[in-house]
Design a protein around this motif. Sequence first.
Motif, PDB file in Angstrom:
ATOM      1  N   SER A  46      -1.641   4.985 -19.897  1.00  0.00           N
ATOM      2  CA  SER A  46      -1.355   5.201 -21.319  1.00  0.00           C
ATOM      3  C   SER A  46      -2.498   5.996 -21.978  1.00  0.00           C
ATOM      4  CB  SER A  46      -1.139   3.826 -21.964  1.00  0.00           C
ATOM      5  OG  SER A  46      -1.575   3.817 -23.266  1.00  0.00           O
ATOM      6  N   LEU A  47      -3.736   5.692 -21.596  1.00  0.00           N
ATOM      7  CA  LEU A  47      -4.878   6.455 -22.130  1.00  0.00           C
ATOM      8  C   LEU A  47      -4.841   7.916 -21.661  1.00  0.00           C
ATOM      9  CD1 LEU A  47      -7.705   3.791 -21.719  1.00  0.00           C
ATOM     10  CD2 LEU A  47      -7.062   4.906 -23.872  1.00  0.00           C
ATOM     11  N   ALA A  48      -4.399   8.104 -20.421  1.00  0.00           N
ATOM     12  CA  ALA A  48      -4.321   9.469 -19.878  1.00  0.00           C
ATOM     13  C   ALA A  48      -3.399  10.328 -20.744  1.00  0.00           C
ATOM     14  CB  ALA A  48      -3.819   9.429 -18.441  1.00  0.00           C
ATOM     15  N   GLU A  49      -2.360   9.684 -21.228  1.00  0.00           N
ATOM     16  CA  GLU A  49      -1.426  10.405 -22.099  1.00  0.00           C
ATOM     17  C   GLU A  49      -2.125  10.838 -23.386  1.00  0.00           C
ATOM     18  OE1 GLU A  49       2.408   8.279 -21.648  1.00  0.00           O
ATOM     19  OE2 GLU A  49       2.592   8.895 -23.782  1.00  0.00           O
ATOM     20  N   LYS A  50      -2.902   9.901 -23.947  1.00  0.00           N
ATOM     21  CA  LYS A  50      -3.613  10.208 -25.203  1.00  0.00           C
ATOM     22  C   LYS A  50      -4.655  11.299 -24.972  1.00  0.00           C
ATOM     23  CE  LYS A  50      -1.713   6.557 -27.314  1.00  0.00           C
ATOM     24  NZ  LYS A  50      -0.995   5.994 -26.152  1.00  0.00           N
ATOM     25  N   PHE A  51      -5.374  11.192 -23.854  1.00  0.00           N
ATOM     26  CA  PHE A  51      -6.385  12.219 -23.534  1.00  0.00           C
ATOM     27  C   PHE A  51      -5.711  13.559 -23.231  1.00  0.00           C
ATOM     28  CE2 PHE A  51      -9.581   8.843 -22.514  1.00  0.00           C
ATOM     29  CZ  PHE A  51     -10.713   9.422 -23.047  1.00  0.00           C
ATOM     30  N   GLY A  52      -4.477  13.505 -22.790  1.00  0.00           N
ATOM     31  CA  GLY A  52      -3.747  14.736 -22.485  1.00  0.00           C
ATOM     32  C   GLY A  52      -3.864  15.180 -21.041  1.00  0.00           C
ATOM     33  N   TYR A  53      -4.099  14.228 -20.124  1.00  0.00           N
ATOM     34  CA  TYR A  53      -4.155  14.662 -18.721  1.00  0.00           C
ATOM     35  C   TYR A  53      -3.181  13.903 -17.801  1.00  0.00           C
ATOM     36  CZ  TYR A  53      -7.647  10.837 -18.127  1.00  0.00           C
ATOM     37  OH  TYR A  53      -8.305   9.632 -18.115  1.00  0.00           O
ATOM     38  N   SER A  54      -2.066  13.423 -18.398  1.00  0.00           N
ATOM     39  CA  SER A  54      -1.075  12.676 -17.601  1.00  0.00           C
ATOM     40  C   SER A  54      -0.617  13.426 -16.363  1.00  0.00           C
ATOM     41  CB  SER A  54       0.168  12.384 -18.435  1.00  0.00           C
ATOM     42  OG  SER A  54      -0.167  11.522 -19.456  1.00  0.00           O
ATOM     43  N   GLU A  55      -0.434  14.735 -16.518  1.00  0.00           N
ATOM     44  CA  GLU A  55       0.095  15.510 -15.373  1.00  0.00           C
ATOM     45  C   GLU A  55      -0.899  15.580 -14.209  1.00  0.00           C
ATOM     46  OE1 GLU A  55       0.670  19.651 -16.306  1.00  0.00           O
ATOM     47  OE2 GLU A  55      -1.108  19.728 -17.560  1.00  0.00           O
ATOM     48  N   TRP A  56      -2.135  15.197 -14.460  1.00  0.00           N
ATOM     49  CA  TRP A  56      -3.130  15.266 -13.393  1.00  0.00           C
ATOM     50  C   TRP A  56      -3.166  14.002 -12.537  1.00  0.00           C
ATOM     51  CZ3 TRP A  56      -6.968  19.285 -12.844  1.00  0.00           C
ATOM     52  CH2 TRP A  56      -6.902  20.287 -13.814  1.00  0.00           C
ATOM     53  N   ILE A  57      -2.644  12.879 -13.072  1.00  0.00           N
ATOM     54  CA  ILE A  57      -2.845  11.620 -12.333  1.00  0.00           C
ATOM     55  C   ILE A  57      -1.551  10.981 -11.849  1.00  0.00           C
ATOM     56  CG2 ILE A  57      -5.028  11.141 -13.542  1.00  0.00           C
ATOM     57  CD1 ILE A  57      -3.622   8.825 -14.956  1.00  0.00           C
ATOM     58  N   GLU A  58      -1.663  10.318 -10.713  1.00  0.00           N
ATOM     59  CA  GLU A  58      -0.512   9.608 -10.169  1.00  0.00           C
ATOM     60  C   GLU A  58      -0.980   8.303  -9.526  1.00  0.00           C
ATOM     61  OE1 GLU A  58       0.237  11.869  -5.978  1.00  0.00           O
ATOM     62  OE2 GLU A  58       0.285  13.110  -7.776  1.00  0.00           O
ATOM     63  N   PHE A  59      -0.080   7.330  -9.549  1.00  0.00           N
ATOM     64  CA  PHE A  59      -0.433   6.058  -8.920  1.00  0.00           C
ATOM     65  C   PHE A  59      -0.180   6.140  -7.421  1.00  0.00           C
ATOM     66  CE2 PHE A  59       1.039   1.955  -7.262  1.00  0.00           C
ATOM     67  CZ  PHE A  59      -0.167   1.279  -7.357  1.00  0.00           C
ATOM     68  N   ASP A  60      -1.130   5.646  -6.642  1.00  0.00           N
ATOM     69  CA  ASP A  60      -0.949   5.604  -5.186  1.00  0.00           C
ATOM     70  C   ASP A  60      -1.718   4.384  -4.665  1.00  0.00           C
ATOM     71  OD1 ASP A  60      -1.096   5.872  -2.420  1.00  0.00           O
ATOM     72  OD2 ASP A  60      -1.158   8.058  -2.499  1.00  0.00           O
ATOM     73  N   ALA A  61      -0.937   3.346  -4.305  1.00  0.00           N
ATOM     74  CA  ALA A  61      -1.566   2.072  -3.922  1.00  0.00           C
ATOM     75  C   ALA A  61      -2.457   2.190  -2.692  1.00  0.00           C
ATOM     76  CB  ALA A  61      -0.485   1.022  -3.690  1.00  0.00           C
ATOM     77  N   SER A  62      -2.275   3.266  -1.904  1.00  0.00           N
ATOM     78  CA  SER A  62      -3.071   3.360  -0.659  1.00  0.00           C
ATOM     79  C   SER A  62      -4.518   3.788  -0.908  1.00  0.00           C
ATOM     80  CB  SER A  62      -2.410   4.313   0.329  1.00  0.00           C
ATOM     81  OG  SER A  62      -2.515   5.638  -0.143  1.00  0.00           O
ATOM     82  N   VAL A  63      -4.818   4.207  -2.138  1.00  0.00           N
ATOM     83  CA  VAL A  63      -6.200   4.604  -2.429  1.00  0.00           C
ATOM     84  C   VAL A  63      -7.036   3.350  -2.681  1.00  0.00           C
ATOM     85  CG1 VAL A  63      -7.693   5.820  -4.084  1.00  0.00           C
ATOM     86  CG2 VAL A  63      -5.539   6.830  -3.378  1.00  0.00           C
ATOM     87  N   VAL A  64      -7.986   3.109  -1.799  1.00  0.00           N
ATOM     88  CA  VAL A  64      -8.856   1.939  -2.001  1.00  0.00           C
ATOM     89  C   VAL A  64     -10.330   2.338  -2.008  1.00  0.00           C
ATOM     90  CG1 VAL A  64      -7.294   0.176  -1.105  1.00  0.00           C
ATOM     91  CG2 VAL A  64      -8.824   1.369   0.463  1.00  0.00           C
ATOM     92  N   ARG A  65     -10.647   3.535  -1.425  1.00  0.00           N
ATOM     93  CA  ARG A  65     -12.004   4.061  -1.297  1.00  0.00           C
ATOM     94  C   ARG A  65     -12.804   3.307  -0.228  1.00  0.00           C
ATOM     95  NH1 ARG A  65     -13.968   7.950  -2.888  1.00  0.00           N
ATOM     96  NH2 ARG A  65     -15.831   7.275  -3.975  1.00  0.00           N
TER      97      ARG A  65
ATOM     98  N   LEU B 126       0.811  -1.229   0.000  1.00  0.00           N
ATOM     99  CA  LEU B 126       0.000   0.000   0.000  1.00  0.00           C
ATOM    100  C   LEU B 126       0.839   1.271   0.000  1.00  0.00           C
ATOM    101  CD1 LEU B 126      -2.819  -0.986   2.505  1.00  0.00           C
ATOM    102  CD2 LEU B 126      -3.026  -0.671   0.047  1.00  0.00           C
ATOM    103  N   SER B 127       2.103   1.145   0.415  1.00  0.00           N
ATOM    104  CA  SER B 127       2.945   2.353   0.455  1.00  0.00           C
ATOM    105  C   SER B 127       3.577   2.651  -0.913  1.00  0.00           C
ATOM    106  CB  SER B 127       4.032   2.199   1.522  1.00  0.00           C
ATOM    107  OG  SER B 127       4.910   1.165   1.115  1.00  0.00           O
ATOM    108  N   ILE B 128       3.336   1.787  -1.883  1.00  0.00           N
ATOM    109  CA  ILE B 128       3.966   1.972  -3.205  1.00  0.00           C
ATOM    110  C   ILE B 128       3.319   3.148  -3.941  1.00  0.00           C
ATOM    111  CG2 ILE B 128       4.342   0.894  -5.475  1.00  0.00           C
ATOM    112  CD1 ILE B 128       4.436  -1.788  -4.054  1.00  0.00           C
ATOM    113  N   LYS B 129       4.194   3.991  -4.492  1.00  0.00           N
ATOM    114  CA  LYS B 129       3.682   5.166  -5.217  1.00  0.00           C
ATOM    115  C   LYS B 129       4.101   5.147  -6.682  1.00  0.00           C
ATOM    116  CE  LYS B 129       2.359   7.570  -1.364  1.00  0.00           C
ATOM    117  NZ  LYS B 129       1.503   6.621  -0.689  1.00  0.00           N
ATOM    118  N   SER B 130       4.691   4.014  -7.116  1.00  0.00           N
ATOM    119  CA  SER B 130       5.098   3.977  -8.525  1.00  0.00           C
ATOM    120  C   SER B 130       4.616   2.674  -9.164  1.00  0.00           C
ATOM    121  CB  SER B 130       6.616   4.125  -8.633  1.00  0.00           C
ATOM    122  OG  SER B 130       7.209   3.008  -9.244  1.00  0.00           O
ATOM    123  N   LEU B 131       4.127   2.836 -10.351  1.00  0.00           N
ATOM    124  CA  LEU B 131       3.560   1.700 -11.074  1.00  0.00           C
ATOM    125  C   LEU B 131       4.656   0.673 -11.404  1.00  0.00           C
ATOM    126  CD1 LEU B 131       0.783   0.893 -11.911  1.00  0.00           C
ATOM    127  CD2 LEU B 131       1.036   2.205 -14.008  1.00  0.00           C
TER     128      LEU B 131
END
Length: 513
Positions: free
Chosen positions: A340-359, A313-318
Amino acid sequence: MPANPSSLLILHPRLNVYLKPFVLSLPHFSSPTLSFNRARSFPIPRHPFPIGPTRNFSSLSSTSVAQCSGENGGDGGRSGALSPPPITDVVQKIDVNPPKGTRDFAPEEMRLRSWLFQNFREVSRIFGFEEVDFPVLESEALFIRKAGEEIRDQLYCFEDRGNRRVALRPELTPSLARLVIQKGKSVSLPLKWFAIGQCWRYERMTRGRRREHYQWNMDIIGVPEVTAEAELISSIVTFFKRIGITASDVGFKVSSRKVLQEVLRCYSIPENLFSKVCIIIDKIEKIPLDEIKKELTSTGVSEEGVEELLQVLSIKSLAKLEEILGSAGEAVADLKQLFSLAEKFGYSEWIEFDASVVRGLAYYTGIVFEGFDREGKLRAICGGGRYDRLLSTFGGEDLPACGFGFGDAVIVELLKEKGLVPELSLQVENIVCALDVDLQGAAARVASILREKGQSVDLVLESKPLKWVFKRAARINAYRLILVGSSEWQRGMVSVKILSSGEQNEVKLDELE
Ligand code: HAM
């Protein structure tokens, strides 16, 4: 200069217009038959709601959970398990504040809310979504899920007069699922639905967290591919951009519940404990780690499993996640596709991987995401994910589904933080005023003509001095003032003043645009 200069003699200091002195002394236009008797008082019941264990309109306490079994009475709604509020003649001063945690929307706040909702609607429209709505009051059973979610303890639930257990909805997703099941095969997939509705949660209040809030939801039903999640995040990014929020203000933390599933599988944790574990993990930033560990072991996860879980859960990199889980699993594959889709849509800078997010909601099964402010001052701005198995929990046939909820309260706090709250003043195109009591009908006619053309008109309904009219025109931001005076009216004309420039003309009634 005004068309009827003899009647406009006093220069208004602020608006640079001349005022007509005799109007200042006109008697007030009033009708004795319509007058409002201010002294009249109305009896107000001492207890607006009857108070008692089954009558109490309250949040669901742990002891009353058993009552919230979802067994609805079925007498057609006439029976009287609850008595109506008592009638009393005692006049009591009411508390003018709304109930704790709820809000009034006076015109200024309402303008901001409408602006927000217009943006929600406009973004939904440009993404091709259809609007739906559901009742605020639903059967309680819709919100009672097995895993101990926080939302269940926050439920506003009570018994109605037909002995049915009902609840004010804390979220829109179960209602949406209910409607999808109800529609069955009559709808063609995929469904792209959005809704804006009020939700009720008996929350401990913090900044941006209230007991009632509005949520904008967008959901896609019938698409198993990650393209659906990518599209949903794109719509939120579009919304943020429209209202002036950038990627340096806000980001999305993204993960997948499949990450946890894969870790749990390694430790032979039964599938049915999965959502319970997710809910415990969702509390990771709210309660001490030791307590999290205790709760996890009490569900049956071994100590070794708990340690492994917390490490993942502490991992922050894909890339790191791929190192640990390998590339064969669905979790990594889904997430890689999303990025990869985020890159195509053009919003890569908005998203980051964070394993601790489970909701914190039990029903998510795949990718989950949360919008957060980068300064970390506020709670989640929005959140959503994939919930492919929710329909079967309501007895329906499962369909792939994903969506998000976006509240109206946290975003306003963020806009305030960033100085981005728009200035939204009332604007009425015309203010129409009779210069004589006898011309009230004529002024009403002018107003009707303009309204039929779709223009907004503030009709001065009483006999008021022109000074007052100009003040009002300024307050409502009127574009022009239309004065109905007797000499012009006799010639089929009205006097039209553009308030920004002071330009004034006589205009024929049938040429009024
Ligand atoms: P949620 O994370 O519980 O998800 O709520 C979504 C958003 O609603 C939050 O991020 C926040 O903006 C707002 N919100 C929630 N509770 C409050 C509160 N007490 N006061 C103010 N704002 C609040 C859901 O509700 C899911 N049903 C979302 C969803 C739709 N998932 C799939 N489709």
